[in-house]
Design an enzyme around this catalytic site. Structure first.
Site, mmCIF file in Angstrom:
data_model
loop_
_atom_site.group_PDB
_atom_site.id
_atom_site.type_symbol
_atom_site.label_atom_id
_atom_site.label_comp_id
_atom_site.label_asym_id
_atom_site.label_seq_id
_atom_site.Cartn_x
_atom_site.Cartn_y
_atom_site.Cartn_z
ATOM 1 N N LYS A 202 10.002 -4.961 3.641
ATOM 2 C CA LYS A 202 9.943 -5.432 5.024
ATOM 3 C C LYS A 202 9.322 -6.819 5.035
ATOM 4 O O LYS A 202 8.198 -7.009 4.569
ATOM 5 C CB LYS A 202 9.126 -4.466 5.875
ATOM 6 C CG LYS A 202 8.933 -4.951 7.306
ATOM 7 C CD LYS A 202 8.303 -3.898 8.177
ATOM 8 C CE LYS A 202 8.033 -4.440 9.564
ATOM 9 N NZ LYS A 202 7.424 -3.452 10.443
ATOM 10 N N LYS A 225 1.614 -11.352 10.493
ATOM 11 C CA LYS A 225 1.566 -10.174 9.618
ATOM 12 C C LYS A 225 1.818 -10.548 8.157
ATOM 13 O O LYS A 225 2.212 -9.709 7.355
ATOM 14 C CB LYS A 225 2.570 -9.127 10.122
ATOM 15 C CG LYS A 225 2.294 -8.670 11.555
ATOM 16 C CD LYS A 225 3.131 -7.450 11.967
ATOM 17 C CE LYS A 225 2.745 -6.960 13.365
ATOM 18 N NZ LYS A 225 3.476 -5.737 13.759
ATOM 19 N N LYS A 256 14.511 -4.789 5.583
ATOM 20 C CA LYS A 256 14.343 -5.186 6.988
ATOM 21 C C LYS A 256 13.780 -6.583 7.062
ATOM 22 O O LYS A 256 12.800 -6.863 6.352
ATOM 23 C CB LYS A 256 13.381 -4.196 7.639
ATOM 24 C CG LYS A 256 13.082 -4.469 9.088
ATOM 25 C CD LYS A 256 12.058 -3.501 9.592
ATOM 26 C CE LYS A 256 11.678 -3.894 11.000
ATOM 27 N NZ LYS A 256 10.517 -3.215 11.469
ATOM 28 N N TYR A 321 20.399 -1.076 17.305
ATOM 29 C CA TYR A 321 20.375 -0.827 18.747
ATOM 30 C C TYR A 321 21.793 -0.740 19.304
ATOM 31 O O TYR A 321 21.988 -0.311 20.437
ATOM 32 C CB TYR A 321 19.578 -1.937 19.452
ATOM 33 C CG TYR A 321 18.161 -2.023 18.911
ATOM 34 C CD1 TYR A 321 17.202 -1.098 19.321
ATOM 35 C CD2 TYR A 321 17.813 -2.969 17.951
ATOM 36 C CE1 TYR A 321 15.918 -1.131 18.796
ATOM 37 C CE2 TYR A 321 16.527 -3.016 17.422
ATOM 38 C CZ TYR A 321 15.588 -2.093 17.846
ATOM 39 O OH TYR A 321 14.335 -2.120 17.309
HETATM 40 C C1 PBG Z 1 6.063 -2.280 13.473
HETATM 41 C C2 PBG Z 1 7.523 -2.382 13.526
HETATM 42 C C3 PBG Z 1 8.212 -3.529 13.831
HETATM 43 C C4 PBG Z 1 9.558 -3.200 13.853
HETATM 44 C C5 PBG Z 1 9.676 -1.845 13.540
HETATM 45 N N1 PBG Z 1 8.400 -1.339 13.336
HETATM 46 C C6 PBG Z 1 7.726 -4.887 14.180
HETATM 47 C C7 PBG Z 1 6.722 -5.551 13.371
HETATM 48 O O1 PBG Z 1 6.549 -5.287 12.177
HETATM 49 O O2 PBG Z 1 6.052 -6.412 13.944
HETATM 50 C C8 PBG Z 1 10.630 -4.182 14.180
HETATM 51 C C9 PBG Z 1 11.915 -3.649 14.669
HETATM 52 C C10 PBG Z 1 12.763 -4.638 15.370
HETATM 53 O O3 PBG Z 1 12.456 -5.848 15.470
HETATM 54 O O4 PBG Z 1 13.804 -4.206 15.885
HETATM 55 N N2 PBG Z 1 5.489 -1.444 12.627
#
Ligand code: PBG
Length: 333
Positions: A202, A225, A256, A321
């Site tokens: 991620k 983050k 992701k 989505y």
């Molecule tokens: C947070 C989380 C995020 C998403 C899924 N779980 C955002 C982040 O890490 O700030 C993002 C999903 C999306 O943007 O559709 N744990």
């Protein structure tokens, strides 16, 4: 593999593109409704459908409406739904206790869905951000995102979700060691059949912006983050993370965001052959939807093309989505 073709004019690639029948015979990748995981946003209340401004067409739903969405998923042939909570700001604390409250929104939604449509798999998000007063995925002390203390909290959260009946836990927090800790705790508590889909690779991405609006984390998040999510410049590190998480007991792995990271999807699938998923995140959705609403692209065609590209890149499934809309399109053909 080294594909061979005759030299021109004997080899003419256009022969197999001439008609829909020939094109479908020569098609390599296939997208079906069974490849889709549908992320939904849960909020408090009854009969609430609340639009999210930065994600046109996506709404926050109260639990009764979430159950109807799960029923729709079953009808459309979408195998799984993934829950994200919009938590009342008054319940957000620095210790994130609401995350493992058996009566929190997500745990109540899991039970409601499993009671009404048990055949739909329920996936959860394991991370502290929806419950954290400072918007981070882990516990924060003196500006530092703590690793091991966060893992303990995530384990509690996982057990509460498993207890509520979740089929798939989705740790999206990027703390080190959380998969092994979760797997050990699940085994010890008798939840041997709960699957873990690790958000293993991620990235610290700008494409999560609309999601943070959707779960109400944008306003409170301080800083970024980057100390726990990956550097978008890295690729080998993704393979090391995936391998680590598989060895710790993940059943499925995720890359992701999705479309800007298809090279990672392909490397991961080729290297490990594990069930591999991509998350077409909120910003990707917003770009396609926004351009379509402005009349700049054909939204339906762009949606279907983007989803097919994940299959071509080696993914077994896609969190998107667009899931219900894409499923309706696929079912109409
Ligand atoms: C947070 C989380 C995020 C998403 C899924 N779980 C955002 C982040 O890490 O700030 C993002 C999903 C999306 O943007 O559709 N744990």
């Amino acid at each position: 593999m080294r594909p061979i073709s005759a030299p021109t004019p004997f080899g003419r690639f256009r022969r197999l593109r001439r008609t829909p029948a020939l094109r479908s015979l020569a098609q390599e990748s296939v997208l079906t409704t069974a490849d889709l995981i549908w992320p939904v946003f849960v909020r408090d209340g009854v009969d609430v459908v609340e639009p999210i401004a930065s994600m046109p067409g996506v709404n926050r739903l109260s639990i009764d409406r979430i159950v109807r969405a799960a029923e729709e998923a079953a009808t459309l042939g979408i195998p799984a739904i993934c829950l994200f909570p919009y938590t009342d700001p008054a319940l957000k604390t620095d210790a994130c206790e609401e995350a493992w409250n058996p009566e929190n929104l997500v745990n109540r939604a899991i039970r409601a869905i499993k009671a009404a449509v048990p055949e739909v798999a329920v996936m959860t998000d394991v991370a502290l951000d929806p419950y954290n007063a400072n918007g981070h995925d882990g516990l924060v002390r003196c500006g530092i995102i703590l690793n091991d203390e966060s893992v303990e909290a995530l384990v509690r959260m996982s057990l509460a979700q498993a207890e509520a009946g979740a089929d798939i836990l989705g740790p999206s927090d990027m703390m080190d060691g959380r998969i092994g800790a979760m797997r050990g705790a699940l085994e010890a508590a008798g939840h041997r059949d709960v699957a873990i889909l690790s958000y293993a690779a991620k990235y610290a991405s700008a494409f999560y912006g609309p999601f943070r609006d959707a779960v109400g984390a944008s306003g409170v998040l301080r800083g970024d983050k980057k100390t726990y999510q990956m550097n978008p410049a890295n690729s080998d590190e993704a393979l090391r993370l995936i391998e680590r998480d598989l060895r710790e007991g993940a059943d499925m792995v995720m890359v992701k965001p999705g479309m800007p990271y298809l090279d990672i999807c392909r490397r991961v699938k080729d290297a490990f052959g594990a069930p591999t998923y991509a998350y077409q995140v909120s910003g990707e959705y917003a770009m396609i939807r926004g351009a379509a609403l402005n009349g700049w692209i054909n939204g339906e065609a762009a949606m279907m093309e983007s989803l097919m590209c994940f299959k071509r890149a080696g993914c077994d499934g896609i969190l998107t989505y667009f899931a219900p809309e894409a499923a309706r399109f696929l079912n109409l053909r």
